[in-house]
Scaffold this motif. Structure first.
Motif, short mmCIF file in Angstrom:
data_model
loop_
_atom_site.label_atom_id
_atom_site.label_comp_id
_atom_site.label_asym_id
_atom_site.label_seq_id
_atom_site.Cartn_x
_atom_site.Cartn_y
_atom_site.Cartn_z
N GLY A 110 0.81 -1.22 0.00
CA GLY A 110 0.00 0.00 0.00
C GLY A 110 0.84 1.27 0.00
N MET A 111 2.05 1.21 -0.55
CA MET A 111 2.89 2.41 -0.53
C MET A 111 2.71 3.22 -1.82
SD MET A 111 6.69 0.92 -1.19
CE MET A 111 6.55 -0.37 0.00
N ALA A 112 3.02 4.50 -1.73
CA ALA A 112 2.92 5.37 -2.92
C ALA A 112 3.86 4.84 -4.00
CB ALA A 112 3.31 6.79 -2.54
N GLY A 113 3.42 4.90 -5.23
CA GLY A 113 4.27 4.55 -6.37
C GLY A 113 4.38 3.06 -6.64
N GLU A 114 3.65 2.24 -5.87
CA GLU A 114 3.76 0.78 -6.00
C GLU A 114 3.42 0.29 -7.41
OE1 GLU A 114 2.76 -2.53 -2.54
OE2 GLU A 114 1.37 -0.92 -2.92
N ASP A 115 2.58 1.07 -8.12
CA ASP A 115 2.16 0.64 -9.46
C ASP A 115 3.05 1.20 -10.56
OD1 ASP A 115 0.08 -0.82 -8.37
OD2 ASP A 115 -1.25 0.94 -8.34
N SER A 116 4.19 1.80 -10.21
CA SER A 116 5.10 2.34 -11.24
C SER A 116 5.59 1.22 -12.15
CB SER A 116 6.33 2.99 -10.60
OG SER A 116 5.93 3.94 -9.65
N ARG A 117 5.96 1.58 -13.37
CA ARG A 117 6.56 0.57 -14.26
C ARG A 117 7.88 0.12 -13.68
NH1 ARG A 117 8.46 1.75 -18.90
NH2 ARG A 117 8.25 3.99 -18.72
N GLY A 118 8.22 -1.13 -13.88
CA GLY A 118 9.49 -1.64 -13.36
C GLY A 118 9.38 -2.16 -11.93
N VAL A 119 8.14 -2.16 -11.37
CA VAL A 119 7.94 -2.71 -10.02
C VAL A 119 7.13 -3.99 -10.18
CG1 VAL A 119 6.91 -2.32 -7.74
CG2 VAL A 119 7.96 -0.42 -8.98
N ILE A 177 17.29 -5.75 -0.39
CA ILE A 177 16.89 -4.82 0.68
C ILE A 177 16.09 -5.62 1.71
CG2 ILE A 177 15.54 -2.75 1.22
CD1 ILE A 177 16.17 -1.65 -1.48
N ALA A 178 16.52 -5.52 2.96
CA ALA A 178 15.87 -6.34 3.99
C ALA A 178 15.57 -5.50 5.22
CB ALA A 178 16.80 -7.48 4.38
N ARG A 179 14.40 -5.77 5.82
CA ARG A 179 14.04 -4.94 6.97
C ARG A 179 14.82 -5.31 8.22
NH1 ARG A 179 8.51 -7.26 8.96
NH2 ARG A 179 9.04 -9.42 8.51
N ARG A 248 21.41 -4.36 1.58
CA ARG A 248 21.10 -3.17 2.37
C ARG A 248 20.19 -3.66 3.51
NH1 ARG A 248 21.78 2.68 2.75
NH2 ARG A 248 20.26 3.13 4.34
N PHE A 249 20.75 -3.71 4.71
CA PHE A 249 20.00 -4.25 5.85
C PHE A 249 19.24 -3.13 6.58
CE2 PHE A 249 23.66 -7.25 5.47
CZ PHE A 249 22.92 -8.37 5.15
N LEU A 250 18.38 -3.55 7.49
CA LEU A 250 17.63 -2.64 8.38
C LEU A 250 16.96 -1.52 7.59
CD1 LEU A 250 20.00 -2.32 11.50
CD2 LEU A 250 18.31 -4.07 10.96
N SER A 251 16.31 -1.90 6.50
CA SER A 251 15.68 -0.89 5.63
C SER A 251 14.34 -1.42 5.12
CB SER A 251 16.57 -0.60 4.42
OG SER A 251 17.84 -0.17 4.84
N SER A 252 13.27 -0.66 5.36
CA SER A 252 11.93 -1.04 4.86
C SER A 252 11.48 -0.03 3.83
CB SER A 252 10.91 -1.03 6.00
OG SER A 252 11.28 -1.93 7.00
N PRO A 253 11.10 -0.50 2.62
CA PRO A 253 10.63 0.48 1.63
C PRO A 253 9.35 1.16 2.11
CG PRO A 253 10.32 -1.78 0.86
CD PRO A 253 11.06 -1.87 2.15
N THR A 254 9.25 2.47 1.87
CA THR A 254 8.04 3.20 2.29
C THR A 254 7.35 3.87 1.10
OG1 THR A 254 9.39 5.14 2.78
CG2 THR A 254 8.86 3.69 4.64
N ALA A 255 8.10 4.13 0.04
CA ALA A 255 7.49 4.75 -1.15
C ALA A 255 8.39 4.53 -2.35
CB ALA A 255 7.30 6.26 -0.93
N ILE A 256 7.73 4.50 -3.51
CA ILE A 256 8.49 4.38 -4.76
C ILE A 256 8.31 5.67 -5.52
CG2 ILE A 256 8.47 3.21 -7.00
CD1 ILE A 256 7.72 0.68 -5.16
N GLU A 265 12.29 5.29 -10.26
CA GLU A 265 13.60 5.95 -10.32
C GLU A 265 14.33 5.84 -8.98
OE1 GLU A 265 14.60 9.80 -12.78
OE2 GLU A 265 13.75 10.33 -10.83
N ARG A 266 13.52 5.92 -7.90
CA ARG A 266 14.12 5.82 -6.57
C ARG A 266 13.16 5.09 -5.64
NH1 ARG A 266 13.92 11.41 -5.28
NH2 ARG A 266 12.94 11.61 -7.30
N VAL A 267 13.71 4.55 -4.58
CA VAL A 267 12.86 3.97 -3.54
C VAL A 267 13.22 4.62 -2.22
CG1 VAL A 267 14.39 1.95 -3.27
CG2 VAL A 267 12.06 1.82 -2.45
N LYS A 268 12.18 5.01 -1.49
CA LYS A 268 12.41 5.59 -0.16
C LYS A 268 12.40 4.45 0.84
CE LYS A 268 10.38 10.13 -0.70
NZ LYS A 268 9.26 10.99 -0.45
N VAL A 269 13.39 4.41 1.70
CA VAL A 269 13.38 3.38 2.73
C VAL A 269 13.46 4.01 4.11
CG1 VAL A 269 14.45 1.58 1.28
CG2 VAL A 269 15.91 2.99 2.72
N ALA A 270 12.71 3.41 5.04
CA ALA A 270 12.82 3.80 6.45
C ALA A 270 13.94 2.97 7.04
CB ALA A 270 11.50 3.51 7.16
#
Ligand SMILES: Cc1cc2nc3c(=O)[nH]c(=O)nc-3n(C[C@H](O)[C@H](O)[C@H](O)COP(=O)(O)OP(=O)(O)OC[C@H]3O[C@@H](n4cnc5c(N)ncnc54)[C@H](O)[C@@H]3O)c2cc1C
Length: 447
Positions: A110-119, A177-179, A248-256, A265-270
């Protein structure tokens, strides 16, 4: 006991081993399968070059389908959106129905940008490179920097495909990328052996240094990573070109964040810290966010049951009997929370019951164990007047375009083997249903 009629929906490992168990007890089994070919993920998930494993399973499946009291109807999906619904099946009066449809639902974050091409979801991507229509001919293009979310065996398969076997240009970097952290990997070492040469040791050590402090807070010491989870660090070899595998450890994607063309183009990670949760650890956002540049992102975080099937559904799963006085019955029998009653004679097994859990052996065990209960249920029931095979065929023909029988599956396998020998590819598949149906029609065995 008089033989009964059991419908099995889905012909992956769970459905086929369920069919065998029920047919071996003398009952008549009709299998309805969405795909033309039987096998499910054993056919369209297991890594393409595992020829030995795939052909061994295929042989077992062919043997099951050759049982005289097993019918196969391929190219037939059962769902609320299909011409064949669960209530239509019920009108054919089977004595029991076993759902073994796997985990066809996608876990959405349910994150922003989840439906972008290339995802992509890993399931769809894996279906694509294993040649399952319609995914086989859809766009699953990958770029130079690919992120895979998750640290299980499916992640390793995808990294292997991208770095080694994917035709065409290889990515410069595949980043996992792993939380959580390096002690919480979920893959098997034997699988990771296939890609370990690509692991960029220098960058990996840098990443360990980056997360050393938060790991220390839960008693984890990066000095033990090599011994406990990454034995490949013993070697200092640099990754071959092209392509490196990073973590990339200790990182959860929050938006694309997509580019103006609509592609990621980028992924935001918490960034996370780890906290104790019982015997294990769980991630907790530290409050810091980072953006990482990627042109492709694949979610390999497991799947869920498909809600469109039409069975009672809650919390990403089909609902099973909550009556804990008989735990096995409770685990396999479908339950309708609206009426507060079990759905008599309706069972769920394999990945349809526990999504993305375990290998083929586990799906088989689950199906056979579940069918012990189906057989027990059948013992106590009078036989219903179920539709006969010819009547089922007539009903299906009125609804669907092309039904594929078990004999036609064998023709298809022979046609693909013949073509595969010509193009030197033992895993050759016709990429569309239309081509498969045509091959079944025109195939002439060599004399
Ligand atoms: C990428 C990947 C790699 C894997 N590699 C390995 C490996 O190397 N070794 C190993 O042992 N295991 C491996 N597994 C695990 C293995 O594939 C599963 O354990 C097993 O396939 C689960 O069996 P299943 O029958 O429950 O589900 P599935 O295999 O998913 O089968 C589901 C079947 O149901 C059908 N279906 C779906 N929806 C419907 C519908 N609505 N109506 C009718 N039919 C429907 C599908 O067509 C399919 O035939 C892998 C899994 C994945 C995802």
């Amino acid at each position: 006991m008089e033989p009964k009629t059991v419908f099995v929906v889905g012909a992956g490992p769970a459905g086929l081993f369920a069919a065998r168990k029920i047919a071996a007890a003398g009952h008549h089994v009709s299998i309805f399968n969405r795909d033309i070919r039987p096998g499910g993920l054993a056919e369209y998930g297991i890594y393409p070059v595992k020829h030995h494993m795939k052909s061994g399973l295929r042989k077992q499946f062919t043997k099951i389908l050759s049982m005289p009291n097993v019918d196969y109807y391929g190219n037939i999906a059962v769902s609320e959106q299909s011409p064949l619904t669960i209530s239509a099946l019920a009108e054919w009066r089977p004595d029991a129905v076993v759902f073994a449809v796997g985990a066809q639902g996608t876990k959405k974050l349910g994150m922003a940008g989840e439906d972008s091409r290339g995802v992509y979801s890993a399931k769809d991507f894996v279906y694509h490179y294993n040649g399952l229509p319609p995914f086989s001919t859809q766009d699953f293009s990958t770029g130079r920097r690919v992120a895979i979310i998750g640290m299980g065996n499916v992640m390793v398969d995808i990294a292997r495909w991208l770095l080694i076997d994917q035709p065409g240009e290889k990515p410069e970097e595949v980043a996992v990328i792993a939380r959580r952290g390096p002690f919480e990997v979920k893959f098997d070492n034997k699988e990771f052996d296939e890609v370990e040469a690509f692991l960029d040791r220098k960058l990996f050590r840098g990443e360990l240094a980056r997360v050393a402090e938060p790991l220390k807070a839960v008693g984890q010491d990066i000095a033990e990573v090599q011994e406990k989870t990454f034995p490949w660090l013993k070697s200092e070899a640099a990754p071959p070109h092209p392509g490196k595998l990073t973590f990339r450890f200790l990182s959860s994607p929050t938006a694309i964040v997509p580019s103006s063309s609509g592609r990621i183009e980028r992924v935001k990670v918490a960034e996370n810290i780890l906290v104790f949760s019982g015997d294990s650890t769980k991630p907790k956002p530290s409050g810091r966010e980072t953006e990482l540049p990627f042109d492709t992102l694949i979610f390999a975080i497991g799947d869920v049951a498909d809600p469109s099937l039409g069975l009672p559904y809650a919390k990403n799963s089909y609902v099973t009997n909550p009556d804990t006085s008989d735990p096995n019955r409770a685990a396999y029998e479908v339950f309708d929370p609206a009426s507060g009653k079990p759905l008599e004679g309706i069972y769920v097994v394999g990945w349809a019951r526990k999504a993305s859990e375990g290998l083929v052996g586990k799906a088989r065990f689950d199906a056979e164990h579940g069918c012990d209960h189906v057989l027990k249920y059948l013992e106590g029931k009078p036989k219903k007047v179920s539709l006969l095979s010819a009547e089922i065929l007539r009903e299906l023909s009125a609804r669907e375009n092309a039904i594929v029988s078990k004999d036609q599956v064998i023709r298809l396998q022979q046609a693909e083997a013949q073509k595969g020998a010509l193009v030197n590819n033992p895993e050759f598949r016709f990429p569309t249903n239309a081509e498969m149906l045509e091959a079944i029609e025109v195939f002439e065995p060599a004399h």
